[in-house]
Write an enzyme that holds these catalytic residues in place. Structure first.
Site, PDB file in Angstrom:
ATOM      1  N   TYR A 167      52.071  49.560  63.025  1.00 37.12           N
ATOM      2  CA  TYR A 167      50.795  48.704  62.466  1.00 37.12           C
ATOM      3  C   TYR A 167      50.848  48.727  60.906  1.00 37.12           C
ATOM      4  O   TYR A 167      50.699  47.864  60.162  1.00 37.12           O
ATOM      5  CB  TYR A 167      49.507  49.246  63.161  1.00 37.12           C
ATOM      6  CG  TYR A 167      48.021  48.427  62.502  1.00 37.12           C
ATOM      7  CD1 TYR A 167      47.773  47.329  62.778  1.00 37.12           C
ATOM      8  CD2 TYR A 167      47.051  49.232  61.682  1.00 37.12           C
ATOM      9  CE1 TYR A 167      46.747  46.597  62.393  1.00 37.12           C
ATOM     10  CE2 TYR A 167      46.077  48.731  61.204  1.00 37.12           C
ATOM     11  CZ  TYR A 167      45.989  47.558  61.739  1.00 37.12           C
ATOM     12  OH  TYR A 167      44.710  46.698  61.052  1.00 37.12           O
ATOM     13  N   THR A 210      39.021  29.231  63.790  1.00 34.04           N
ATOM     14  CA  THR A 210      40.097  28.917  64.763  1.00 34.04           C
ATOM     15  C   THR A 210      40.298  30.072  65.647  1.00 34.04           C
ATOM     16  O   THR A 210      39.844  31.213  65.217  1.00 34.04           O
ATOM     17  CB  THR A 210      41.456  28.595  63.972  1.00 34.04           C
ATOM     18  OG1 THR A 210      41.876  29.818  63.496  1.00 34.04           O
ATOM     19  CG2 THR A 210      41.291  27.407  62.829  1.00 34.04           C
ATOM     20  N   ASP A 270      46.815  29.425  67.698  1.00 30.55           N
ATOM     21  CA  ASP A 270      47.463  30.537  67.824  1.00 30.55           C
ATOM     22  C   ASP A 270      48.473  30.898  66.763  1.00 30.55           C
ATOM     23  O   ASP A 270      49.376  30.164  66.569  1.00 30.55           O
ATOM     24  CB  ASP A 270      48.365  30.541  69.186  1.00 30.55           C
ATOM     25  CG  ASP A 270      49.125  31.836  69.732  1.00 30.55           C
ATOM     26  OD1 ASP A 270      49.202  32.755  68.738  1.00 30.55           O
ATOM     27  OD2 ASP A 270      49.284  31.771  71.136  1.00 30.55           O
ATOM     28  N   THR A 284      34.377  46.835  65.591  1.00 29.82           N
ATOM     29  CA  THR A 284      34.885  45.334  65.976  1.00 29.82           C
ATOM     30  C   THR A 284      35.417  45.471  67.178  1.00 29.82           C
ATOM     31  O   THR A 284      35.546  46.684  67.888  1.00 29.82           O
ATOM     32  CB  THR A 284      35.823  44.574  65.000  1.00 29.82           C
ATOM     33  OG1 THR A 284      37.016  45.239  65.129  1.00 29.82           O
ATOM     34  CG2 THR A 284      35.127  44.564  63.627  1.00 29.82           C
ATOM     35  N   SER A 307      44.437  42.442  55.189  1.00 27.38           N
ATOM     36  CA  SER A 307      45.184  43.710  55.344  1.00 27.38           C
ATOM     37  C   SER A 307      44.613  44.798  55.908  1.00 27.38           C
ATOM     38  O   SER A 307      43.789  44.897  56.767  1.00 27.38           O
ATOM     39  CB  SER A 307      45.966  43.760  54.010  1.00 27.38           C
ATOM     40  OG  SER A 307      46.730  44.996  53.971  1.00 27.38           O
ATOM     41  N   LYS A 309      51.200  45.773  57.820  1.00 21.38           N
ATOM     42  CA  LYS A 309      50.221  45.557  56.820  1.00 21.38           C
ATOM     43  C   LYS A 309      51.013  45.842  55.467  1.00 21.38           C
ATOM     44  O   LYS A 309      50.586  45.214  54.546  1.00 21.38           O
ATOM     45  CB  LYS A 309      49.112  46.531  57.304  1.00 21.38           C
ATOM     46  CG  LYS A 309      48.294  46.044  58.392  1.00 21.38           C
ATOM     47  CD  LYS A 309      47.616  44.732  58.264  1.00 21.38           C
ATOM     48  CE  LYS A 309      46.857  44.298  59.605  1.00 21.38           C
ATOM     49  NZ  LYS A 309      45.901  43.080  59.422  1.00 21.38           N
ATOM     50  N   ASN A 352      43.405  36.254  59.082  1.00 20.38           N
ATOM     51  CA  ASN A 352      42.520  37.238  59.914  1.00 20.38           C
ATOM     52  C   ASN A 352      43.008  37.828  60.874  1.00 20.38           C
ATOM     53  O   ASN A 352      42.897  39.092  61.433  1.00 20.38           O
ATOM     54  CB  ASN A 352      41.005  37.248  59.942  1.00 20.38           C
ATOM     55  CG  ASN A 352      40.471  38.012  60.757  1.00 20.38           C
ATOM     56  OD1 ASN A 352      40.029  39.069  60.272  1.00 20.38           O
ATOM     57  ND2 ASN A 352      39.906  37.425  61.925  1.00 20.38           N
TER      58      ASN A 352
HETATM   59  N1  LIG Z   1      38.088  46.864  62.470  1.00 17.66           N
HETATM   60  C1  LIG Z   1      38.894  47.399  61.698  1.00 17.66           C
HETATM   61  O1  LIG Z   1      38.693  48.735  61.631  1.00 17.66           O
HETATM   62  C2  LIG Z   1      39.804  47.055  60.886  1.00 17.66           C
HETATM   63  C3  LIG Z   1      40.235  47.592  60.009  1.00 17.66           C
HETATM   64  C4  LIG Z   1      41.500  47.482  58.758  1.00 17.66           C
HETATM   65  C5  LIG Z   1      42.216  46.033  58.834  1.00 17.66           C
HETATM   66  N2  LIG Z   1      41.557  45.131  60.247  1.00 17.66           N
HETATM   67  C6  LIG Z   1      42.087  43.939  60.508  1.00 17.66           C
HETATM   68  O2  LIG Z   1      40.983  43.038  60.378  1.00 17.66           O
HETATM   69  C7  LIG Z   1      41.717  41.714  61.362  1.00 17.66           C
HETATM   70  C8  LIG Z   1      40.673  41.513  62.222  1.00 17.66           C
HETATM   71  O3  LIG Z   1      40.434  42.567  63.260  1.00 17.66           O
HETATM   72  P1  LIG Z   1      39.129  42.792  63.817  1.00 17.66           P
HETATM   73  O4  LIG Z   1      38.776  44.211  63.482  1.00 17.66           O
HETATM   74  O5  LIG Z   1      37.979  41.780  63.481  1.00 17.66           O
HETATM   75  O6  LIG Z   1      39.518  42.940  65.260  1.00 17.66           O
HETATM   76  P2  LIG Z   1      39.161  41.901  66.718  1.00 17.66           P
HETATM   77  O7  LIG Z   1      37.683  41.640  66.813  1.00 17.66           O
HETATM   78  O8  LIG Z   1      39.969  42.464  67.893  1.00 17.66           O
HETATM   79  O9  LIG Z   1      39.712  40.509  66.084  1.00 17.66           O
HETATM   80  C9  LIG Z   1      40.869  40.162  66.038  1.00 17.66           C
HETATM   81  C10 LIG Z   1      41.162  38.741  66.016  1.00 17.66           C
HETATM   82  O10 LIG Z   1      42.440  38.449  66.032  1.00 17.66           O
HETATM   83  C11 LIG Z   1      42.873  37.596  67.052  1.00 17.66           C
HETATM   84  N3  LIG Z   1      44.120  37.351  67.541  1.00 17.66           N
HETATM   85  C12 LIG Z   1      45.170  38.096  67.814  1.00 17.66           C
HETATM   86  N4  LIG Z   1      46.021  37.529  67.999  1.00 17.66           N
HETATM   87  C13 LIG Z   1      46.169  36.151  67.743  1.00 17.66           C
HETATM   88  C14 LIG Z   1      46.847  34.992  67.724  1.00 17.66           C
HETATM   89  N5  LIG Z   1      48.220  35.086  67.977  1.00 17.66           N
HETATM   90  N6  LIG Z   1      46.666  34.064  67.250  1.00 17.66           N
HETATM   91  C15 LIG Z   1      45.409  33.815  66.860  1.00 17.66           C
HETATM   92  N7  LIG Z   1      44.189  34.734  66.820  1.00 17.66           N
HETATM   93  C16 LIG Z   1      44.747  36.059  67.471  1.00 17.66           C
HETATM   94  C17 LIG Z   1      41.972  37.714  68.385  1.00 17.66           C
HETATM   95  O11 LIG Z   1      41.801  36.631  69.051  1.00 17.66           O
HETATM   96  P3  LIG Z   1      41.718  36.629  70.716  1.00 17.66           P
HETATM   97  O12 LIG Z   1      40.172  36.467  71.002  1.00 17.66           O
HETATM   98  O13 LIG Z   1      42.373  35.515  70.982  1.00 17.66           O
HETATM   99  O14 LIG Z   1      42.552  37.843  71.142  1.00 17.66           O
HETATM  100  C18 LIG Z   1      40.400  38.197  67.532  1.00 17.66           C
HETATM  101  O15 LIG Z   1      39.815  36.904  67.227  1.00 17.66           O
HETATM  102  C19 LIG Z   1      43.109  42.257  61.876  1.00 17.66           C
HETATM  103  O16 LIG Z   1      43.960  41.712  61.177  1.00 17.66           O
HETATM  104  C20 LIG Z   1      42.867  43.609  61.625  1.00 17.66           C
HETATM  105  O17 LIG Z   1      44.131  44.405  61.639  1.00 17.66           O
HETATM  106  C21 LIG Z   1      40.451  45.774  61.049  1.00 17.66           C
END
Ligand SMILES: NC(=O)c1ccc[n+]([C@@H]2O[C@H](COP(=O)([O-])OP(=O)(O)OC[C@H]3O[C@@H](n4cnc5c(N)ncnc54)[C@H](OP(=O)(O)O)[C@@H]3O)[C@@H](O)[C@H]2O)c1
Length: 297
Positions: free
Chosen positions: A158, A34, A66, A193, A144, A162, A93
């Site tokens: 942030y 999704t 969303d 990412t 998280s 979390k 996620n």
């Molecule tokens: N990468 C890291 O270092 C890291 C570390 C710890 C935790 N995390 C967590 O991992 C999760 C995924 O992050 P990621 O690193 O994969 O970053 P990412 O590539 O920016 O992915 C984030 C995803 O969340 C979606 N999103 C944002 N707002 C949304 C909404 N209102 N409804 C539905 N989807 C929405 C984005 O969709 P759009 O394409 O529509 O914007 C995107 O697909 C997040 O919760 C983040 O806090 C990441």
């Protein structure tokens, strides 16, 4: 948990969510990937996922969801149940970071951070649970962060979202144990990412004028995180392992990180302290995990 089970992933357009989708589908899971606006702003991502599914004959279905909109969440879950008839795993996620000195972050920005990172999971779990309850099984996963256990200055908001998610996930885990449903948090460290391009900075910059050297904290931390970020597939592999761990052996929290900065030690201490608390209130039997087979007697 055998493959051929049904998984819903939020935020599947890029990053971890995209990798969860591909990794699980390649193991035989039916995945509802999704995302926001798959026919508009995410049309390229959605088309790439469809093309992969076709090429590798994977059971992936892209849906619009969303997490900040009740009707969007409800509509997506209805589509999953209409198509697959069940939902075994939900991966909460979707998320992004609002960063900067706390005082530069407006009330609207703080609300928007919580609306996605925290209330999004509230909405999604409430939509999933009636179906999991009927099945007497299910797994709620919450992506998280190490920032759900530790606080970096300028990542305070942030972190707050979390930390809130950690409490929410753990409370659900106790409360649902008697119905065969588990709630687990995954705490990634820094991984490469699209997240680094989706950072929102506190917009009230005038509030930073008196902070002097503290204005250098955000660039220092951002540089450190960027340099140390690992390969995001590690997190997708960890999520697959958690899903495939027999329910009775699953933990409530899993740290996944290229570095050890003490989160495992905090998890261990929290686990022991929580167990003592549960014992002290005489709740051990109430929060014991019961499988559907055991419940049937
Ligand atoms: N990468 C890291 O270092 C890291 C570390 C710890 C935790 N995390 C967590 O991992 C999760 C995924 O992050 P990621 O690193 O994969 O970053 P990412 O590539 O920016 O992915 C984030 C995803 O969340 C979606 N999103 C944002 N707002 C949304 C909404 N209102 N409804 C539905 N989807 C929405 C984005 O969709 P759009 O394409 O529509 O914007 C995107 O697909 C997040 O919760 C983040 O806090 C990441």
């Amino acid at each position: 948990m055998p493959s051929n089970q049904v998984v819903l992933v939020t935020g599947a357009s890029t990053g971890f969510g995209r990798l969860f989708t591909e990794t699980l589908a390649r193991k035989g899971y039916t995945v509802f990937a999704t995302m926001r606006d798959p026919k508009g702003k995410n049309s390229k991502n959605s088309a790439e996922i469809d093309a992969l599914a076709k090429k590798e004959n994977l059971a992936i279905h892209v849906l619009d969801l969303d997490v900040t909109k009740d009707d969007s969440v409800d509509k997506a879950f209805k589509a999953v149940i209409d198509k697959a008839g069940r939902i075994d795993v939900v991966i909460n996620n979707a998320g992004f970071p609002v960063v900067g000195l706390m005082e530069t972050i407006t009330v609207e920005q703080a609300q928007s951070q919580f609306d996605t990172n925290f209330f999004g999971c509230v909405r999604v779990n409430r939509a999933a649970l009636p179906h999991m309850r009927k099945q007497k099984s299910g797994l709620l996963l919450h992506i998280s962060s190490g920032a759900g256990r530790l606080v970096f200055p300028t990542f305070g908001l942030y972190s707050a979202s979390k930390f809130a998610l950690e409490a929410f996930s753990e409370a659900y885990n106790y409360e649902l144990a008697g119905q065969g449903i588990q709630s687990v948090s995954i705490q990634p460290g820094a991984y490469q990412t699209a997240i680094f391009g989706n950072v929102v900075e506190g917009s009230d910059k005038a509030r930073s004028e008196t902070y002097g050297a503290a204005n250098q904290i955000l660039p220092k931390i951002s540089e450190g995180l960027g340099k140390s970020a690992g390969n995001a597939q590690e997190v997708a592999d960890a999520v697959l392992r958690v899903i495939e761990t027999p329910a009775a052996q699953r933990k409530a929290h899993y740290r996944v990180s290229p570095q050890d900065i003490g989160v495992d030690a905090i998890n261990d201490l929290c686990q022991k302290t929580q167990e003592s608390l549960i014992q002290a209130f005489g709740l051990a039997d109430d929060v014991k995990f019961v499988t559907a087979a055991a419940a049937k007697g």
